[in-house]
Scaffold this active site. Structure first.
Site, mmCIF file in Angstrom:
data_model
loop_
_atom_site.group_PDB
_atom_site.id
_atom_site.type_symbol
_atom_site.label_atom_id
_atom_site.label_comp_id
_atom_site.label_asym_id
_atom_site.label_seq_id
_atom_site.Cartn_x
_atom_site.Cartn_y
_atom_site.Cartn_z
ATOM 1 N N LYS A 58 -19.072 49.615 14.081
ATOM 2 C CA LYS A 58 -20.362 50.303 14.102
ATOM 3 C C LYS A 58 -20.173 51.517 15.003
ATOM 4 C CE LYS A 58 -25.207 49.627 15.442
ATOM 5 N NZ LYS A 58 -26.151 48.636 15.983
ATOM 6 N N TRP A 59 -20.198 52.693 14.416
ATOM 7 C CA TRP A 59 -19.940 53.954 15.133
ATOM 8 C C TRP A 59 -21.285 54.582 15.457
ATOM 9 C CZ3 TRP A 59 -15.371 57.599 13.822
ATOM 10 C CH2 TRP A 59 -15.502 58.819 14.481
ATOM 11 N N ASP A 60 -21.646 54.486 16.734
ATOM 12 C CA ASP A 60 -22.970 54.936 17.164
ATOM 13 C C ASP A 60 -22.902 56.348 17.737
ATOM 14 O OD1 ASP A 60 -25.665 54.736 17.723
ATOM 15 O OD2 ASP A 60 -25.506 52.910 18.908
ATOM 16 N N ASP B 102 -33.490 52.020 14.076
ATOM 17 C CA ASP B 102 -33.627 51.007 15.130
ATOM 18 C C ASP B 102 -34.909 50.220 14.956
ATOM 19 O OD1 ASP B 102 -31.304 51.277 16.472
ATOM 20 O OD2 ASP B 102 -32.069 52.618 18.020
HETATM 21 C C1 DGJ Z 1 -28.528 52.448 19.179
HETATM 22 C C2 DGJ Z 1 -28.322 51.675 17.917
HETATM 23 O O1 DGJ Z 1 -29.116 52.179 16.910
HETATM 24 C C3 DGJ Z 1 -28.598 50.204 18.193
HETATM 25 O O2 DGJ Z 1 -28.507 49.478 17.003
HETATM 26 C C4 DGJ Z 1 -27.641 49.705 19.218
HETATM 27 O O3 DGJ Z 1 -26.332 49.741 18.715
HETATM 28 C C5 DGJ Z 1 -27.751 50.541 20.482
HETATM 29 N N1 DGJ Z 1 -27.650 51.944 20.217
HETATM 30 C C6 DGJ Z 1 -26.704 50.153 21.478
HETATM 31 O O4 DGJ Z 1 -26.708 50.951 22.577
#
Ligand code: DGJ
Length: 741
Positions: free
Chosen positions: A477-479, A549
Site C-alpha cells: 500500500k503506497w501512501d 479514508d
Molecule cells: C492515510 C491512508 O489513507 C490510511 O488508510 C492509512 O494508511 C493512513 N494514511 C496511515 O497513516
C-alpha cells in the site's frame, strides 16, 4: 484500418467502431479541427465543415487573406499571440524573449500499434485490437523547433489517446511555458461540464454545470492530482442521461498538477484543453532536448454516460493496467489501520491475522507504524526498517509468521515522505523539499522528499527492495499523505525550478517502474490520504487505489458511485470498517457495509479479533459469498440505476452484469426509511431481453425485457411490525439475477 489520410487535402480521419475524429491541414500549415463525434463516412475533404465567415474586428492571417482568421478557426493545437486570443495549447519563450511561434504542418506517419512512452505511464496495444498511431510532424523553421502530435486510435473502445512531443533542433535553448496534451475545439457550447470534486473523505462527488461564456476549469497545483478535483471530466449535452445522448470523456494519464479547461468563446465554440497545469510549470529545452507530455484519453459516445464509463473501463483493462491484472481477482484483505492505528505489537497483529484466516480472508496488510519508532505521525518517515519494540524478531520473521498461517502479506509504505525526526533527515536534510533559508511548511507533521533528484529515488528504491526481499512481500500500500509546498530543488539550477513539480512526478514513476519491474508479483495499491491521487497515472502501476479514508457505508455510496464514471470498480479499494464509523459516527449494519464494499477490491478494516460470534459468522458468510461472485463484482459491466447525486439523494442503486449476460447482482441502498412510501419497482439494465431470469432464486421467472422495461415490484422494505426497526435506515437490498437454463 482506423486511420484514413487523404494525401491531397491532408485530411486525417481517425475512425473507431462508433466515432470519427477529423482534422485537416489548412493554409500555412495550420491544423484545423474538423469534427469529433458519431462516426461519419470518409471523404477526401469536408468543405461544409470548414466553411467560415469573415468576422469583423478580428485579425487576419495576412493582408491578402482577410478571411483566414485564426481566432475564428477551430484548431488542433493552437499557438498564442498571432491572432487567436483563446488560451493556447502551448507556449514557448525563445532566446530573444519572444513567445511567437509558427509551427506548421510538415509531414505525417502512420504506425501499427502503439509504443509505450519512456518514463511516463502510458497506454499500450493489445494484440487482439487493431490499434494504429498517427504522428503528425510540425516545424517552426525559424527556431527549428519540432512538434510531434501523436494520436493512437483504439477502435473497439472508441478511444483516442493524444500526446505532444517537442524537440529542439535549434542552436539555442527555448523554454516551454506550457505544453498541454490535447486540445479539442468543438463547434458549439451547448454542453454541461461534469466534474468529480470534493476533499479528503468526500472524494469525487459529481458536479454538473452548464458551460457559460468564458473559461471554466478544474485543476491542481498541489503536486498530486488531488481529492479536490479529479482529472476525469465529461462534456454532455443537457439532455444526456446515463442511457442516452452525446457525451465526451477526457482524462489524463498523470498524477501531478493538471488542468482540464473549457473556454467558450465569442462565437460560442468551446476549446477543451487537457494536460499538465501551466501554472507552476516550465521546461527548459536545450538544443537536442525533447519534452514528452503525458497522454490524454479522449472518448465519445452517443449512448449516454453509462456507455462512456463502460468503454473506458474496458479500455483501461486492456490498454493501461498491466496485463497480469486485467482479470486477476483481487485478494480479500484485512488492514490493521482502523483496528490498531499505531498501537500494536506482534501478538496483537497475529491475533487479527489468525482470525482473518479463520474467516477465509486471504491477505493481512500491516499499515502505518511498523518502522523507525513511529508511535504517532510525527516521526520516522524515511526510516524503512522495522521498529524492534513492536516487532522484535524483525519484519522478515513477522512476514514468515503471516505467510505460515496461509495468508498473503502486505505492507504500508509512504516512500515519498520524510519526518524531521528520522535518521534519514539527520543524514540528508537537503533531501527535504524546501527553499534554503526559508520556512518549510509541514503537512500531517511531515515533509516531502525531493523525488526530482535521482539519488533520492535510488536510495528509497534500495531500502524498499530490501524490505520486499526480507518479507517476500505480496502487496504494497503506497501512501502519500500531504501536498507539495515550497516546490524547489537544490538539485536544479535557478532557471529550471519550475520543472520541479513535473520532475517530482517523474521520480515517483521512476520508483514505481523500478519496483514493479523488479517485483512483478507484488500487487500495488495506491493511496493518498485515501483517494487523493486516484488517477490513470497511478492505475498504470497500481491496479487498485484506496478510494477514500471515509469507510462509512453511506458516504462511500457517493464516493464509489462518483468514481465509477471514470474508473472501473476493480480499481476501488473498498473495506468494511467498524461502527460507529470513525469518520461520521454513523451506525450502519454489517450487511449494508459489505453490500457497499463488495463493488470494489474488497476487504476489512476493523479489529476482527474482537468480533462477537454472530458477527464472525456473518463476516465468514460475506467472505464466502464474495469469493463466489468476486469476478462479477470486480470485472462485471457496471450499470448505474439510481444516482445518489439526484433528487434528494435518499436512494442509490447499481448492478453488475457478467459478459454473457447470465448472472447479475443489483443492490439498492436507501438512506432514511420513509413511512407510507410510494410503490417501488427496480428497473434493471444490461440483461438479455430474450432470456428468462430468476431473481433471488424465485420460483417465478421473468424475461429480461420485463425486468428492464416494466421493472420488478419490490415489497415494502420497512415492515412496521418488525422489532429491529433501526435496520430500516441505511437498509440495503441485494438482487441476485440468474439466467434460467
Ligand atoms: C492515510 C491512508 O489513507 C490510511 O488508510 C492509512 O494508511 C493512513 N494514511 C496511515 O497513516
Amino acid at each position: 484500418m482506423p486511420i484514413h489520410v487523404d494525401e491531397t487535402h491532408h485530411t486525417f480521419h481517425l475512425q473507431t467502431d462508433h466515432t470519427s475524429y477529423i482534422f485537416q491541414e489548412l493554409a500555412h500549415g495550420v491544423l484545423g479541427q474538423v469534427y469529433y463525434g458519431r462516426k461519419i463516412h470518409v471523404e477526401p475533404s469536408y468543405d461544409n465543415l470548414l466553411t467560415r465567415e469573415l468576422k469583423n474586428s478580428t485579425p487576419a492571417y495576412s493582408l491578402a487573406e482577410p478571411d483566414f482568421q485564426l481566432d475564428a478557426i477551430k484548431q488542433e493545437y493552437a499557438a498564442t499571440g498571432t491572432g487567436d486570443f483563446r488560451r493556447p495549447a502551448y507556449q514557448v519563450t525563445q532566446a530573444n524573449g519572444s513567445r511567437i511561434t509558427d509551427l506548421q504542418y510538415d509531414h505525417y506517419e502512420v504506425l501499427q500499434g502503439k509504443q509505450r512512452l519512456k518514463g511516463l505511464p502510458s497506454t499500450f496495444e493489445d494484440a487482439s485490437d487493431d490499434v494504429e498511431t498517427l504522428i503528425v510532424h510540425l516545424t517552426d523553421a525559424l527556431i527549428q523547433l519540432d512538434l510531434e502530435l501523436s494520436y493512437t486510435v483504439f477502435p473497439h473502445q472508441d478511444v483516442i489517446v493524444r500526446s505532444a512531443n517537442f524537440k529542439n533542433h535549434g542552436v539555442k535553448a527555448v523554454t516551454l511555458d506550457s505544453a498541454l496534451s490535447a486540445q479539442l475545439d468543438l463547434p458549439d457550447s451547448r454542453y454541461e461540464m461534469i466534474q468529480f470534486s470534493g476533499t479528503w473523505a468526500r472524494e469525487r462527488h459529481l458536479v454538473r454545470t452548464p458551460l457559460r461564456s468564458g473559461i471554466q476549469s478544474i485543476d491542481s497545483i498541489r503536486g498530486t492530482s488531488s481529492p479536490q478535483q479529479n482529472p476525469f471530466m465529461m462534456l454532455a449535452r443537457p439532455e444526456t442521461t446515463e442511457d442516452t445522448g452525446d457525451v465526451f470523456g477526457f482524462n489524463l494519464i498523470y498524477s501531478g498538477n493538471f488542468l482540464d479547461q473549457v473556454e467558450v468563446d465569442q462565437w460560442a465554440t468551446s476549446r477543451v484543453l487537457v494536460g499538465i497545469n501551466p501554472s507552476e510549470f516550465s521546461w527548459c529545452l536545450a538544443p537536442d532536448d525533447e519534452f514528452q507530455t503525458p497522454e490524454a484519453v479522449l472518448s465519445y459516445t452517443a449512448s449516454g454516460m453509462n456507455q462512456l464509463s463502460q468503454q473506458l473501463a474496458d479500455f483501461y483493462s486492456k490498454h493501461l493496467v498491466a496485463a497480469k491484472y486485467r482479470r486477476m481477482e483481487r485478494p480479500i484483505l484485512v488492514n490493521n489501520w482502523e483496528a490498531t492505528y499505531f498501537d500494536f505489537n506482534a501478538e496483537k497483529l497475529l491475533k487479527i491475522a489468525r482470525k482473518a484466516k479463520d474467516l477465509g480472508i486471504e491477505m493481512f496488510v500491516l499499515d502505518d507504524g511498523w518502522f523507525g519508532h513511529r508511535d504517532d505521525d510525527h516521526t520516522s518517515l524515511g526510516d524503512w526498517f522495522v521498529d524492534p519494540k513492536k516487532l522484535p524478531d524483525g519484519i522478515g520473521a513477522f512476514a514468515d509468521q503471516v505467510h505460515g498461517l496461509g495468508l498473503q502479506f502486505g505492507l504500508w509504505f509512504e516512500p515519498e515522505m520524510i519526518s524531521v525526526d528520522s535518521q534519514l533527515y539527520q543524514a540528508h536534510p537537503d533531501w527535504l523539499i524546501h527553499v534554503p533559508k526559508r520556512r518549510a511548511t509541514p503537512g500531517r507533521n511531515q515533509f516531502v522528499l525531493d523525488f526530482s533528484r535521482p539519488e533520492v529515488v535510488d536510495y528509497i528504491a534500495k531500502l524498499m527492495g530490501k524490505v520486499i526481499d526480507d518479507t517476500k512481500l505480496d502487496y504494497i500500500k503506497w501512501d502519500m499523505n500531504r501536498y507539495i509546498t515550497e516546490a524547489y530543488s537544490e538539485g536544479l539550477p535557478a532557471n529550471r525550478q519550475l520543472e520541479m513539480p513535473h520532475r517530482y512526478i517523474l521520480g515517483v514513476y521512476q520508483l514505481y517502474e523500478r519496483l514493479t519491474k523488479a517485483y512483478p508479483d507484488v500487487l500495488f495499491e495506491s493511496c493518498a490520504s485515501g483517494g487523493g491521487r486516484f488517477d490513470l497515472g497511478m492505475m498504470y502501476y497500481a491496479p487498485q487505489a484506496w478510494a477514500s479514508d471515509d469507510t462509512d457505508a453511506v458516504e462511500r455510496m457517493k464516493i464509489q458511485y462518483g468514481t465509477s464514471y471514470g474508473y472501473p470498480q476493480s480499481m476501488m479499494g473498498a473495506h468494511v470498517s467498524a461502527v460507529p464509523n470513525e469518520q461520521t459516527g454513523r451506525m450502519t449494519s454489517l450487511e449494508t457495509r459489505a453490500n457497499v464494499a463488495f463493488y470494489g477490491a474488497f476487504g476489512y478494516e476493523l479489529d476482527i479479533s474482537k468480533l462477537s460470534g454472530e458477527e464472525a459468522d456473518e463476516i465468514r458468510a460475506q467472505v464466502e459469498f464474495y469469493k463466489r461472485y468476486r469476478s462479477l463484482y470486480q470485472f462485471g459491466k457496471l450499470y448505474r440505476l439510481t444516482s445518489p447525486f439526484e433528487d434528494d439523494g435518499n436512494v442509490m442503486s447499481w448492478m453488475v452484469v457478467d459478459d454473457d449476460q447470465r448472472h447479475a447482482i443489483a443492490t439498492r441502498y436507501q438512506l432514511l426509511s420513509r413511512p407510507n412510501a410510494p410503490y417501488l419497482r427496480m428497473f434493471f439494465k444490461g440483461l438479455d431481453p430474450d432470456q428468462r431470469y430468476r431473481v433471488n432464486n424465485s420460483s417465478k421467472t421473468y424475461y429480461g425485457d420485463e425486468l428492464m422495461n416494466a421493472g420488478l415490484f419490490v415489497n415494502k422494505i420497512f415492515d412496521e411490525t418488525a422489532t429491529e426497526k433501526s435496520l430500516a435506515d441505511f437498509y440495503s437490498q441485494r438482487f441476485m439475477i440468474d439466467i434460467v437454463d
